[in-house]
Design a protein around this motif. Structure first.
Motif, short mmCIF file in Angstrom:
data_model
loop_
_atom_site.label_atom_id
_atom_site.label_comp_id
_atom_site.label_asym_id
_atom_site.label_seq_id
_atom_site.Cartn_x
_atom_site.Cartn_y
_atom_site.Cartn_z
N ILE A 57 0.77 -1.19 -0.03
CA ILE A 57 -0.04 0.05 -0.14
C ILE A 57 0.82 1.35 0.13
CG2 ILE A 57 -2.04 -0.69 1.03
CD1 ILE A 57 -1.18 0.11 3.85
N ALA A 58 2.06 1.04 0.22
CA ALA A 58 3.11 2.23 0.38
C ALA A 58 4.56 1.94 0.34
CB ALA A 58 2.92 3.23 1.49
N ARG A 59 5.23 2.79 -0.44
CA ARG A 59 6.79 2.32 -0.52
C ARG A 59 7.47 3.64 -0.26
NH1 ARG A 59 7.88 -1.98 -3.83
NH2 ARG A 59 6.32 -2.59 -4.83
N ILE A 60 8.23 3.59 0.96
CA ILE A 60 9.26 4.57 1.54
C ILE A 60 10.71 3.98 1.12
CG2 ILE A 60 9.70 6.10 3.38
CD1 ILE A 60 7.13 4.87 4.64
N GLY A 61 11.38 4.33 0.14
CA GLY A 61 12.51 4.25 -0.22
C GLY A 61 12.43 2.51 -0.59
N ASP A 62 13.46 2.10 0.05
CA ASP A 62 13.38 0.12 -0.09
C ASP A 62 12.22 -0.50 0.80
OD1 ASP A 62 15.25 0.63 -1.77
OD2 ASP A 62 16.76 0.02 -0.29
N LEU A 63 11.76 0.21 1.58
CA LEU A 63 10.80 0.12 2.60
C LEU A 63 9.18 -0.05 1.92
CD1 LEU A 63 10.60 -0.89 5.81
CD2 LEU A 63 9.49 1.38 6.03
N VAL A 64 8.77 -1.30 1.99
CA VAL A 64 7.34 -1.64 1.41
C VAL A 64 6.41 -1.76 2.79
CG1 VAL A 64 5.94 -2.91 -0.08
CG2 VAL A 64 8.42 -2.45 -0.65
N ILE A 65 5.19 -0.95 2.64
CA ILE A 65 4.27 -1.33 3.54
C ILE A 65 3.16 -2.28 3.18
CG2 ILE A 65 2.83 -0.27 5.38
CD1 ILE A 65 5.36 0.83 6.04
N TYR A 66 2.96 -3.21 3.68
CA TYR A 66 1.82 -4.06 3.23
C TYR A 66 0.57 -3.99 3.75
CZ TYR A 66 5.79 -6.51 0.60
OH TYR A 66 6.82 -6.72 -0.09
N ALA A 67 -0.45 -4.33 3.33
CA ALA A 67 -1.75 -4.37 3.80
C ALA A 67 -1.77 -5.07 5.06
CB ALA A 67 -2.98 -4.66 2.77
N GLY A 68 -1.22 -6.31 4.78
CA GLY A 68 -1.30 -7.52 5.99
C GLY A 68 -0.37 -6.66 7.02
N ALA A 69 0.68 -6.02 7.00
CA ALA A 69 1.34 -5.42 7.92
C ALA A 69 0.59 -4.39 8.85
CB ALA A 69 2.70 -4.69 7.34
N LEU A 70 -0.13 -3.43 8.10
CA LEU A 70 -0.99 -2.65 8.40
C LEU A 70 -2.03 -3.29 9.42
CD1 LEU A 70 -1.39 0.49 8.30
CD2 LEU A 70 -3.15 0.26 6.82
N ARG A 71 -2.59 -4.36 9.10
CA ARG A 71 -3.55 -5.16 9.91
C ARG A 71 -3.00 -5.67 11.32
NH1 ARG A 71 -3.89 -10.40 9.88
NH2 ARG A 71 -5.73 -11.27 10.99
N PHE A 72 -1.70 -6.00 11.08
CA PHE A 72 -1.04 -6.43 12.30
C PHE A 72 -0.90 -5.18 13.44
CE2 PHE A 72 1.36 -10.09 10.36
CZ PHE A 72 1.07 -10.94 11.38
N GLY A 73 -0.66 -3.92 12.82
CA GLY A 73 -0.73 -2.84 13.69
C GLY A 73 -2.13 -2.26 14.31
N LEU A 74 -3.12 -2.60 13.40
CA LEU A 74 -4.45 -2.43 13.74
C LEU A 74 -4.97 -3.41 15.03
CD1 LEU A 74 -6.55 -1.76 10.52
CD2 LEU A 74 -6.43 -0.33 12.34
N VAL A 75 -4.61 -4.60 14.68
CA VAL A 75 -4.78 -5.74 15.73
C VAL A 75 -4.21 -5.46 17.14
CG1 VAL A 75 -4.72 -8.11 16.32
CG2 VAL A 75 -5.39 -7.49 14.05
N ALA A 76 -2.97 -5.05 17.06
CA ALA A 76 -2.13 -4.47 18.23
C ALA A 76 -2.92 -3.56 18.94
CB ALA A 76 -0.96 -4.39 18.07
#
Lengths: 260, 205
Positions: A84-103
């Motif tokens: 869902i987003a790229r910051i340089g080499d770092l890729v933010i995936y929808a699944g990772a955002l879901r982990f954050g939401l659950v936490a």
């Protein structure tokens, strides 16, 4: 209304719910438990202002989880989900955002449920309930009550010690300065508190404190059917939430370990 | 006379010396209250730090071991660490909305600290190296029992988990050192003369 309930019954009521919230693998269950906790507090007569005052700092904490988790989640767990987003080499995936939401949702649920106890329980009554119902030795319980009476005095004394240090020009800013200041304040505060404790212990011994195994009570904390009812109601509501989410397919796994 | 003898015997059995004297109990309790007061303001800071993730959490949890280390070094009695940690959590209840969680963290840190104290010192040797080892063991157990599971270690890389473990152990060792230094500073004021630490210092002199 909640303030009149036995403190132990509130702990017994919320502890299983907190355990379930900690195990939740999707956002819906912790959010529903947060709603249940807030509803219980409002129905139980806690002022909305007090609830908000407790929840605002918590919201910042939860936001921190939401922002940090997408950055530290192991990649193979989430790289099959859309980026869902790229910051340089770092890729933010929808699944990772879901982990954050659950936490974030889990933290919200845990603290909201703990408010059912901490916003409605005078600590004196909690100690009395520990002695009278949980069979904590009365010497320990009443020594704790005696020491808890010192808390406001010691808070005032701490303020005075800090003021005295400021007058003498010992106050320093910054983390190191704050730590040095804390150490300087703790030593006289501990010395004064221990002197008070010794005087109180002598006075208590002089009145035969704990000399006999039996104990009479000036204030009794009762445990009645309303307390049992509170626990049963909360458990029934949580069970209904779980069943409803299961039926909708929104429950998610209940486990400490997240699997790929 | 016989009746009086029986009455005295009964009285003596009732008044036998308890495991904890009232003085020791009250001393433990006020130590807990003082640390509880000191910790109250930091619960907000702690909650904010939690949002920064597992590393900040690992480092900050050591703060809750400070009263445990102080109590272990000063009182040197079975149960002292657990008692002080639980009561310092109790103090936080009226002053912070995170009261129940602070009580839970206090209880858990106390239980772990008590276990580590028993394993490392057997309540006999409280030198600095053993106190540091107690802190290190407590940090390790604490991380293993709570952080790794509650923050779901599996989504984190193994290298990050090792780093967080090291941070947790380090934070607990620093707390043990701080407790040792603080106890020695308080001991110099003379108020700990009736505690195990005070008696040891008197004998050494």
């Amino acid at each position: 209304m909640l303030e009149r309930r036995n403190p132990l019954s509130k702990i017994v009521a919320v502890t299983p719910l907190m355990a379930i919230a900690a195990l939740a693998g999707d956002v819906y269950l912790p959010l529903a438990l947060t709603g249940l906790a807030l509803f219980t507090l409002l129905v139980g007569g806690v002022a909305p202002k007090r609830i908000l005052g407790a929840l605002i700092p918590l919201a910042l904490v939860a936001l921190g989880f939401l922002m940090l988790y997408p950055l530290i989640v192991r990649r193979e767990l989430v790289m099959h989900t859309p980026a869902i987003a790229r910051i340089g080499d770092l890729v933010i995936y929808a699944g990772a955002l879901r982990f954050g939401l659950v936490a974030m949702a889990r933290v919200l649920a845990l603290v909201s449920l703990s408010l059912i106890f901490s916003l409605t329980t005078p600590v004196d009554d909690f100690v009395r309930a520990l002695v009278q119902q949980a069979r904590v030795p009365h010497r320990v319980g009443y020594a704790a009550l005696a020491a808890l009476r010192f808390a406001p005095l010691l808070r005032d004394e701490l303020a005075q010690i800090r003021a005295a240090h400021r007058v003498r020009g010992l106050a320093r800013s910054g983390v190191v300065g704050e730590l040095a200041q804390a150490r300087r304040a703790l030593v006289p505060l501990l010395a004064s508190a221990i002197r008070r404790a010794e005087r109180a212990a002598l006075a208590m011994d002089g009145r035969a404190f704990g000399a006999y195994p039996q104990r009479t009570y000036l204030r009794r904390v009762t445990l009645d059917w309303a307390d049992v009812g509170l626990a049963l109601l909360l458990w029934a509501a949580a069970a209904a939430i779980i069943l409803a989410l299961q039926a909708l397919g929104w429950l998610g796994p209940l486990s400490f370990v997240q699997r790929v | 006379m016989r009746g009086l003898g029986i009455a005295m015997e009964r009285q003596a059995s009732v008044l036998k010396r308890p495991l904890w004297t009232t003085r020791e109990l009250l001393t433990a309790m006020v130590i807990a209250v003082v640390f509880g007061i000191a910790v109250v303001s930091s619960t907000y800071l702690y909650a904010a730090v939690l949002g920064l993730g597992i590393f900040a959490r690992s480092a900050a949890t050591g703060l809750f071991f400070l009263p445990a280390a102080f109590a272990a070094y000063v009182l040197r009695k079975p149960g002292a660490v657990l008692l002080v940690c639980v009561v310092s959590g109790l103090v936080a209840i009226p002053f912070t909305p995170y009261g129940l969680l602070v009580l839970g963290i206090g209880g858990l840190t106390g239980a772990i600290g008590e276990l580590a104290t028993w394993i490392v010192t057997r309540y006999r040797d409280f030198g600095l190296p053993r106190l540091m080892a107690t802190g290190a063991l407590a940090g390790l157990i604490e991380f293993g029992s709570v952080l790794a599971s509650s923050l779901r270690s599996t989504p984190l890389t193994p290298a990050l988990v090792v780093l967080a473990t090291a941070l947790s152990v380090g934070a607990f060792v620093v707390a043990a050192l701080a407790g040792y230094a603080l106890a020695n500073a308080v001991q110099r004021t003379g108020v700990l003369a009736n505690t195990a630490l005070g008696r040891e210092q008197m004998e050494a002199q």
